[in-house]
Design an enzyme around this catalytic site. Structure first.
Site, PDB file in Angstrom:
ATOM      1  NE  ARG A 107      11.849 -91.515 -16.457  1.00  0.00           N
ATOM      2  CZ  ARG A 107      12.504 -91.114 -17.543  1.00  0.00           C
ATOM      3  NH1 ARG A 107      11.879 -91.080 -18.714  1.00  0.00           N
ATOM      4  NH2 ARG A 107      13.763 -90.741 -17.460  1.00  0.00           N
TER       5      ARG A 107
ATOM      6  CE  LYS B  79      11.775 -88.454 -14.385  1.00  0.00           C
ATOM      7  NZ  LYS B  79      12.873 -88.525 -13.418  1.00  0.00           N
TER       8      LYS B  79
ATOM      9  CG  HIS C 288      12.639 -96.976 -10.663  1.00  0.00           C
ATOM     10  ND1 HIS C 288      12.783 -96.081 -11.701  1.00  0.00           N
ATOM     11  CD2 HIS C 288      13.866 -97.147 -10.122  1.00  0.00           C
ATOM     12  CE1 HIS C 288      14.062 -95.721 -11.781  1.00  0.00           C
ATOM     13  NE2 HIS C 288      14.732 -96.352 -10.830  1.00  0.00           N
TER      14      HIS C 288
ATOM     15  NE  ARG D 130      13.771 -95.364 -15.968  1.00  0.00           N
ATOM     16  CZ  ARG D 130      13.854 -94.833 -17.190  1.00  0.00           C
ATOM     17  NH1 ARG D 130      13.180 -95.361 -18.184  1.00  0.00           N
ATOM     18  NH2 ARG D 130      14.607 -93.777 -17.408  1.00  0.00           N
TER      19      ARG D 130
ATOM     20  CG  HIS E 222      18.934 -91.936 -17.917  1.00  0.00           C
ATOM     21  ND1 HIS E 222      19.588 -93.073 -17.551  1.00  0.00           N
ATOM     22  CD2 HIS E 222      17.799 -91.912 -17.177  1.00  0.00           C
ATOM     23  CE1 HIS E 222      18.888 -93.714 -16.637  1.00  0.00           C
ATOM     24  NE2 HIS E 222      17.793 -93.038 -16.393  1.00  0.00           N
TER      25      HIS E 222
ATOM     26  CE1 TYR F  62      18.584 -98.389 -13.121  1.00  0.00           C
ATOM     27  CE2 TYR F  62      19.201 -96.813 -14.808  1.00  0.00           C
ATOM     28  CZ  TYR F  62      18.329 -97.243 -13.838  1.00  0.00           C
ATOM     29  OH  TYR F  62      17.190 -96.532 -13.584  1.00  0.00           O
TER      30      TYR F  62
END
Length: 191
Positions: free
Chosen positions: A40, A64, A133, A136, A159, A168
């Site tokens: 990211r 994150k 993004h 990504r 994730h 995706y």
């Protein structure tokens, strides 16, 4: 829509797009790192020099919710990072240990990364979404199209659930149908 492999190769392999300056070198490498690792924008900005491990060919990323993950990198990317670091230390008065810095030696910031990525992607595509993004998104799509395991891509992207990664796969479904139609024994009986 993700960028195609051809579009990103055209961008990253074209010396005319990136000026022969510290900024040009940084911008190309910044885009290449995001595309090759799927990290990211905030993870790129926060990447420190000691997060790069040449022995294991990997980078450590703080994602994150402060979740740390290890992402493999190629020897070519490691070489590019080393060349960039040498130039950075020779030309810039550093005020931090971040990998990617401004010409004043300070950490990059969100708007700078976003505007640089948008500018360079606009040189190779008329697609509406030109953001970090989308690099990504392109990374994940190209990995899955090339046969990467969904769980592996999930782990690389950081994730927490597989459903986040499955978004995706939509482009990969068409690819899977082609492979299935060519390879499945029952499909071959129709000849």
């Amino acid at each position: 829509m993700p960028f195609t492999e051809a579009e990103l190769n055209d961008l990253l392999n074209n010396d005319e797009f990136f000026p022969d300056t510290f900024e040009g070198l940084r911008d190309r490498l910044m885009i290449d790192v995001m595309y090759q690792t799927g990290i990211r924008r905030a993870e790129l900005i926060g990447l420190k020099e000691n997060d790069i491990d040449p022995n294991t060919l990997s980078i450590k990323v703080l994602g994150k919710r402060n979740k740390e993950r290890i992402i493999p990198i190629s020897t070519f990317l490691l070489e590019d990072l080393a060349n960039y670091n040498t130039r950075k230390h020779n030309e810039i008065t550093l005020q931090c240990t971040n990998v990617f810095v401004t010409e004043k030696g300070k950490p990059l910031y969100d708007n700078l990364v976003y505007s640089k990525v948008k500018y360079y992607l606009s040189l190779i595509s008329v697609k509406h979404k030109k953001s970090p993004h989308m690099l990504r998104h392109s990374f994940a799509t190209h990995m899955l199209d090339s046969g990467a395991d969904l769980n592996a891509v999930k782990d690389i992207l950081g994730h927490s659930s597989l459903s986040s990664t499955q978004i995706y796969t939509h482009g990969s479904i068409e690819n899977l149908k082609k492979v299935f139609n060519k390879a499945h024994p029952r499909e071959n009986k129709k000849e």
